[in-house]
Structure formats: C-alpha cells, structure tokens
Design a protein around this motif. Structure first.
Motif: not given
Length: 447
Positions: A68-95
């Motif tokens: 239940g801990q929340t984090y301001d994430d400055f790791c971002l998957g060590d660059t994998a999520s550099l542009f944010g976790h699950s951008p809405p456009a990406l989530a929609t396209a992948l689904a």
C-alpha cells in the motif's frame, strides 16, 4: 564529507523502517520459493532495500506496492517507462491488438506506418525490429563485422550495452581485462574487442588507425557507469576518425533518448551510421529497433546476396511481433512527442536546480549531471571524465543509504547510481518532494 559511521547509522535505521512498513514484501519473498533467489530475474535483487519492493500497479509517474505504499517514481522501469506508466493511448491500442492477435510472423499495415515514424524521428532511413536492445546491439555488431570484413569492435571502459559479450572488456591500470562478473565466459574477448577510455582522443585515433575495427559501439554520453558527459569536441572527433578510417559508428541511444526528441544524435550530433534504441519506445512492451543509413543498407543487401541461404545468427521468432509493432507505433505517434520533451526537459531543469541548491546549502563537494530528462547526483567533487574515473568515484554504501532513505519517504530512484528520470507526466510537486527528501537525507547524514 559524510562520515562512514553516519552512513552506517542512517542505513541501519532506514532498513528497520523499511521492515516495519513492508511486511507483505517480506512475505512475498518467503512465498516465491520457485524463483531462483526469490525473484523472476536476478537484477530485481539489486535494490538497496532489505528485500525488493513488490509492485502492485503503476500509472503515470506513480507506483503502488502490495504494502500500500505509493511512490513518486523517478526510476520508471530504468527507462522502460520513461514516458510514463501505461499512457492511455498505449493501453487502448494494446487492448485492441490483444483481441486481434499478438504474433503472426508476418508484416502488418501498422508496421509500414511505424517505419516512417522511426525514419522521421531519428533521421535514419532503414530499420529492423528486435525484442531487446541487447539483441539489437548483437545484430548490429554482426552486421558491421560482416559488411566491413573486420573482426574488432571498439568500446569504452565501463560501458554497458546489455547482455552483449563483446562489450564486457574493461581497462585496469591501462590494460584490457575481461570483466570478472561475466558468468561462464570461455573465450578471450580481447582478441576481438578493443577498449579505451571515453574522451581520450589520442587513444581513439591510435585504435581506429590500425584499420581492423569494424565499428565503434558507444553511448554518446555514458550512462551505465554513473553519467560521464562527452568532452567538448570529442563526439565530432569520433565521427571524423570513423570517416577517415572506414569504421562504422554505432550509437546505442537506449538511454540517451532522454536528450531530446530524436535522441542525442539528432539533438546534439553527430549522426551515426547505425543506431540502437530500446526500452522506452515500446512503453514497457519488450521491443527495440536498430536503424542505419542508405549506404549501410546497400552493403547489408550485398552481403545477404553473397552468402548462402540459412540462419544468419540475427533475429528471433518474436522479433517484430504485432504487439510490439502496435506499441511502438502508438508511442511514436501519440506519446513520444516534442511537447512531451518540452515538459520533461523543463522538469529536469527544475530538479537539477533544486538538487544543486541543497548540495550548496549543505556545503558538500557533490555535483549533479544532466542528460536531457535524465539526472544524477554524484557524491564526488568533480564530474568524471571517463569510465575509470567514474568507477573510482563511486560510493556504493552512501548511494544505497540515500536511495533507501528516499524510498522510505515515497520517492523511488533507479537502484543504479541514484539516477532519476523525469517523464512527461511527472509533476512539479513530485520534483519538489524529491528535492525536499534529498535535503532531509543530507541533514540526517550530517547529524
């Protein structure tokens, strides 16, 4: 100067705090007995916390753990999520793509659009898709050796280009040495890999003028040994010497895509003959690409025409699968935009100013290095000029104590060298919390 006793005291106190706040993470480790060392991949153990934080979800620039801990994430998957976790456009396209099939071993219409986007963004006309940047780097090395008919690759001391054997050669006291951490290595890589220090123009000229180097494999700014900036004029000299000696210049921009839209080569120069980009361009979906010039493409085609039919040693069945193509096309078309970089670079500048202010206020001889949206504070008095200096300047115990202190206050850095990434959805409030937590950490270390 931070005393060793203070580092040990803060580290012990923060470890106790972590244990009290994360009981489910410890229970998870106890239950994950089917995984070797309790994690599905070994680098998940590299965090300074007593056990890894166990992720439950992430959105934008926030991550939530199973405790239940929340984090301001400055790791971002060590660059994998550099542009944010699950951008809405990406989530929609992948689904949508998940309902239409994930892997065909056939080209798609969307793939044609993606190739045009890659050429427009990165300035190279021809592209191929792999599953990881490691695989892309291996493919590029093989192509460069094939079309140049030269055996050697030149890398820089302290470089990391993924799980690529050819890059695991370092300098120790000026002598090339195979990296001792490489598991199961049985061949002497020094026969086919040359290694010099970054920013050493004289050593670079000597190595390339020998005439036996197929390619230089380099990050335009070193990011995997801390961050080492290019000295003024060094990259231009590198480009000129490659041209003079017929050596192919490969830029691995998997991390330096942070520099600006199109990566470091487009933003600052020079332009490479080939480039590799992985991680972030798929938004976290495993994929990478390598691009190359028209001249290189013609040489590759000629080599293909001259060789017997059969396995090339390049590619896997899942390379360029439909899900990866959709992910990259969506990211380049809707998420990785010049406007996104404007936000990232402004936020990174705010972060740099804040960190530098707190370092000055504390009277510490530390410094901050920035590569676009990528920021790192180094606990040494002067920026290192090469990998050897960067490794010598590292203080793992201090870096780990700072990381754990911040994690316990809801701020997540990358576990490697206290590196921080600013995404297009990172807020000023998050940056300010990081700066404030950093100031509190320094105060605790100086008590």
């Amino acid at each position: 100067m931070i005393a060793d006793a203070a580092i040990a005291r803060v580290a012990a106190r923060e470890a106790d705090r972590f244990r009290a706040a994360n009981p489910r993470a410890f229970a998870h480790r106890a239950a994950a007995t089917g995984w070797f060392q309790s994690v599905p991949f070994h680098w998940m153990r590299d965090w300074p916390s007593p056990v890894p934080i166990v992720a439950a979800s992430a959105k934008g620039a926030m991550l939530t753990s199973i405790d239940g801990q929340t984090y301001d994430d400055f790791c971002l998957g060590d660059t994998a999520s550099l542009f944010g976790h699950s951008p809405p456009a990406l989530a929609t396209a992948l689904a949508r793509q998940a309902g239409e099939g994930l892997s065909y071993m056939l080209p798609t219409e969307r793939g044609a659009a993606l190739s045009a986007r890659l050429a427009a963004m990165f300035g190279l006309p021809q592209w191929q898709v792999t599953t990881t940047a490691s695989e892309a780097n291996r493919a590029v090395i093989r192509w460069c050796r094939g079309i140049s008919e030269r055996r050697k690759v030149l890398t820089f001391n302290g470089a990391y280009h993924g799980a690529v054997d050819d890059a695991f050669v370092d300098l120790k006291a000026g002598t090339p040495t195979m990296r001792a951490s490489l598991i199961g290595q049985v061949h002497d890589l020094r026969d086919t890999t040359a290694v010099i220090e970054f920013n050493d123009e004289a050593a670079l000229a000597t190595a390339l003028r020998a005439g036996d180097v197929a390619c230089v494999l380099a990050e335009p700014v070193m990011t995997n040994v801390g961050m080492v900036r290019d000295a003024p004029g060094f990259l231009q000299t590198l480009r000129a010497l490659c041209d003079e000696t017929g050596t192919l210049l490969v830029l691995d921009e998997t991390h330096t895509i942070s520099s600006g839209y199109g990566g470091h080569g487009v933003t600052h120069g020079p332009r490479p003959d080939l480039m590799v980009v992985g991680k972030s361009i798929g938004g976290g979906v495993p994929c990478a690409v390598y691009g190359f010039s028209t001249e290189v493409a013609a040489r590759m085609a000629a080599l293909n025409a001259s060789r017997p039919a059969g396995h090339s040693g390049i590619g896997t069945t899942l390379s360029a699968n439909a899900l990866a193509i959709t992910a990259m096309d969506t990211m380049l078309g809707e998420v990785i935009t010049p406007a996104a970089y404007d936000h990232m670079l402004r936020g990174a500048a705010r972060l740099v100013t804040g960190l530098e202010t707190e370092i000055a206020n504390a009277g510490l001889d530390w410094h901050v290095t920035q590569v676009g949206a990528r920021v790192e504070f180094l606990t040494c008095p002067a920026p290192p000029r090469n990998g050897g200096e960067a490794k010598a300047a590292m203080h793992p115990e201090l870096e780990a104590a700072i990381h754990l202190f911040l994690a316990n206050r809801g701020i997540l850095l990358a576990p490697f060298h206290n590196m921080m990434l600013v995404s297009p959805v990172t807020g000023d409030d998050q940056i300010d919390r990081l700066v404030g937590g950093f100031a509190d950490c320094i105060k605790a270390l100086k008590e």
